[in-house]
Write an enzyme that holds these catalytic residues in place. Structure first.
Site, PDB file in Angstrom:
ATOM      1  N   SER A   1      58.836  75.396  81.070  1.00 20.00           N
ATOM      2  CA  SER A   1      60.256  75.644  80.715  1.00 20.00           C
ATOM      3  C   SER A   1      61.144  75.539  81.952  1.00 20.00           C
ATOM      4  CB  SER A   1      60.423  77.004  80.038  1.00 20.00           C
ATOM      5  OG  SER A   1      59.762  78.041  80.708  1.00 20.00           O
TER       6      SER A   1
ATOM      7  N   LYS B   1     112.182  67.196  71.553  1.00 28.05           N
ATOM      8  CA  LYS B   1     111.498  68.398  71.057  1.00 28.05           C
ATOM      9  C   LYS B   1     112.107  69.667  71.647  1.00 28.05           C
ATOM     10  CE  LYS B   1     107.610  67.094  72.763  1.00 28.05           C
ATOM     11  NZ  LYS B   1     108.192  65.905  73.403  1.00 28.05           N
TER      12      LYS B   1
ATOM     13  N   THR C   1     105.189  71.427  72.289  1.00 29.28           N
ATOM     14  CA  THR C   1     103.984  70.828  72.877  1.00 29.28           C
ATOM     15  C   THR C   1     104.301  69.507  73.556  1.00 29.28           C
ATOM     16  OG1 THR C   1     103.401  69.664  70.824  1.00 29.28           O
ATOM     17  CG2 THR C   1     102.566  71.908  71.101  1.00 29.28           C
TER      18      THR C   1
ATOM     19  N   LEU D   1      55.952  76.194  87.898  1.00 38.14           N
ATOM     20  CA  LEU D   1      55.471  74.812  88.010  1.00 38.14           C
ATOM     21  C   LEU D   1      54.096  74.653  87.378  1.00 38.14           C
ATOM     22  CD1 LEU D   1      56.479  74.121  91.722  1.00 38.14           C
ATOM     23  CD2 LEU D   1      57.532  73.079  89.702  1.00 38.14           C
TER      24      LEU D   1
END
Length: 636
Positions: free
Chosen positions: A549, A45, A119, A476
């Protein structure tokens, strides 16, 4: 050497001559072809690219001298020049004789300009190869004539196809080593075309060559007179790349709202497909709002038309809400807008992708949060088999389903590579960990678009005389969230404010009664509540949300639904020991006894806010005092 450099680089005075101006103008008019080279290690390449640069006169004399020196030290061609060293810039690459990083090079001929990406061939550098392929129009896949089609050839062809490249050149290299045998070339060509039938390539050109000598690379090879096709350079100069981007529907992701003064508001971005003219009607994909293009402004003056690739600023005849990340489009050719997607994902992170983890996702110019909800299957890139997969490791590819915090506008990747691609980003390290190609939205209907109405949240807010807000109480179980939220709502009611309180337990009796407490269900619980809160704020209300949450990422998902200071995160801070002593519902006792699983604070973590708008200490102050703190913060 100095003379060579001086003759190669024109002086400033020379650039002012009519001839120089004509040359530069001619250069600007040339088309651009982006291509990449890929193949197995030692297929040639880097040699191919180095030879292209040398034979197209893009190498200065001092570079040739340096190449000769490097060839003697690192080269693999004896006393001859090793053209691969023109591209293999990393010391590690030169020492190992392989390509590791993606190397980009520019060159031009009389016919065309080129950007080529060299690459890596090793499987562990698949992410590098995908990076090079992401912007390429054509792929040159090298095959060693001695070895034929290898598993790496199939892997690279699959990735090239997956990334939307539709034009392929199969460079059968090192024909000199096999005696330029036509039979060898014909067998390799037949083998490749047979397995590549299902990849959807528009063109496949198979060329026999010897890159080290330049045969059939930039010049014809008498030794392969049986080959009647083009040389590689001839094909690169003449291959027709479909102008899908120009001919497709207009798409412009907004990169920046350009407002230098009170008299000018424009929307800047690069057009990724289609064209636009003053007077055209356009829509904002996500909201459906319509407007008319007034001007197309550029640094060089206004345009009568702008097309794909142009970076412009559009001004509109009407004032509508547009922000960074919005996609402008024709009203009758809008992209899909969805927050649930299926996509192929190439994993680039050192830590594996695990469903349930949160990432930032960038689609075009829109940045939001995302959760990979499921890996439908992994893909063995060597055999192309689809296998069950629970995770994706570095360089692995999978077909995944994602849930996004906010809807995004997109086209399927096979239709538009610009609006159909995304990256996943680790929110802690800010590193890109995945690249994705959107397949489709996860919904039952494909004809759903957001409808725009004249009465919006601004009109409703003006009618109610209040600014819509979301007061998000997190803490909590037993911290006092609902108690404080209830007191705040009472005080707001006394002030004549319109409110609504969403409580975690109450919502789970109705809207979210189908959800449990697994990590995925917790995400969906918060997603639904966030969407409901947004609807209430659209109605002009002040919404109080009282939910444990526990995860920061979930709260971030909710925050991303709102703009500016509309979202107020309130941490109702109570130590676990205090909350457990209170235990108003006996839940901690049951959790300690193992009767409740995944209970926050016991066998499931609570992640306190890092920078909430309000921090309420329930140990040293009363609920009444803390409620007054909230009211003062709202400045009502």
């Amino acid at each position: 050497m100095t003379q060579a450099l001086t003759s190669a680089v024109p002086s400033a005075d020379a650039l002012d001559t009519p001839l120089a101006v004509d040359i530069l103008a001619d250069h600007e008019q040339k088309g651009l072809l982006r291509f990449l080279t890929c193949g197995s290690v030692d297929d040639g390449k880097s040699t191919l690219i180095g030879r292209l640069l040398h034979d197209t006169k893009k190498v200065f004399e001092d570079q040739v001298a340096a190449l000769r020196k490097d060839s003697a030290r690192f080269g693999t061609q004896g006393e001859e020049l090793d053209f691969a060293l023109l591209v293999d810039g990393l010391e590690a690459e030169r020492e190992q004789g392989i390509t590791i990083d993606v190397a980009y090079r520019f060159f031009a001929t009389e016919e065309r300009k080129f950007i080529v990406a060299d690459t890596p061939g090793h499987e562990q550098y698949t992410r590098n190869m995908a990076t090079g392929a992401s912007t390429a129009d054509l792929a040159v896949i090298l095959i060693d004539a001695r070895k034929g089609v290898l598993p790496q050839t199939r892997r690279h062809s699959f990735i090239v196809s997956l990334l939307g490249i539709r034009h392929v050149v199969v460079a059968v290299n090192k024909m000199d080593i096999v005696g330029y045998a036509q039979e060898t070339f014909a067998a390799i060509e037949a083998d490749y075309r047979a397995f590549a039938e299902g990849f959807g390539f528009e063109s496949i050109e198979v060329i026999p060559m010897a890159a080290i000598t330049g045969e059939n690379l930039t010049r014809r090879a008498p030794s392969m007179s049986w080959y009647e096709g083009p040389t590689l350079l001839e094909h690169l100069e003449t291959v027709r790349i479909d102008a899908d981007a120009v001919n497709g529907p207009f798409r412009m992701p907004v990169q920046w709202v350009n407002r230098p003064n009170l008299d000018f508001r424009g929307y800047a971005g690069t057009i990724v497909s289609g064209s636009v003219r003053p007077g055209d009607s356009i829509a904002v994909a996500a909201s459906g709002r319509l407007a008319t293009v007034a001007r197309i402004a550029t640094m060089g003056g206004d345009l009568e038309e702008a097309t794909a690739g142009d970076a412009v600023t559009l001004t509109l005849a009407e004032e509508i809400d547009i922000s960074r990340g919005d996609v402008l489009c024709p009203p009758d050719q809008r992209p899909e807008v969805a927050d649930r997607l299926s996509a192929h994902v190439i994993w680039m992170g050192d830590e594996p992708l695990v469903p349930g983890r949160r990432y930032a996702v960038k689609v075009g110019k829109r940045l939001t949060s995302a959760l990979v909800t499921r890996i439908v299957h992994g893909i063995d890139v060597n055999t192309l088999q689809e296998d069950a997969a629970e995770t994706l490791s570095l360089n692995e590819i999978g077909f995944c389903e994602l849930a996004l915090a906010t809807p995004v506008a997109f086209d399927p990747y096979e239709v538009n590579r610009d609006t159909g691609a995304f990256v996943l980003i680790d929110p802690l390290s800010n590193q890109t960990v995945g690249a994705g190609m959107i397949w489709r939205s996860l919904r039952k209907a494909d004809n759903i678009h957001r409808q725009a109405f004249d009465i919006d949240r601004g009109a409703r807010s003006e009618l109610t005389g209040q600014k819509p807000r979301v007061l998000w109480f997190t803490g909590l179980s037993g911290a006092g969230k609902s108690t404080i939220a209830n007191l705040v709502e009472q005080k707001l009611h006394e002030k004549g404010r319109l409110t609504f309180l969403l409580d975690g337990d109450n919502v789970r009796h109705g809207l979210n009664r189908d959800l449990g407490f697994s990590e995925e269900d917790r995400v969906e619980n918060i997603r639904r509540v966030g969407e409901v809160a947004k609807l209430f704020t659209d109605a002009g209300l002040i919404v109080l949300v009282s939910f444990i949450s526990p995860f920061r990422s979930d709260r971030k998902l909710a925050r991303d639904l709102f703009k500016g200071d509309e979202f107020v995160e309130i941490h109702v801070d109570t130590p676990l020991s205090v909350a457990e002593d209170r235990d108003p519902k006996g839940l901690y006792r049951k959790a300690r006894a193992g009767e409740i699983r995944n209970f926050t604070g016991i066998d499931s973590p609570y992640e306190p806010p890092e920078s909430p708008e309000l921090h309420l200490d329930t140990v040293h102050r009363s609920a009444e005092e803390l409620a007054e703190d909230v009211i003062r913060h709202l400045k009502l």
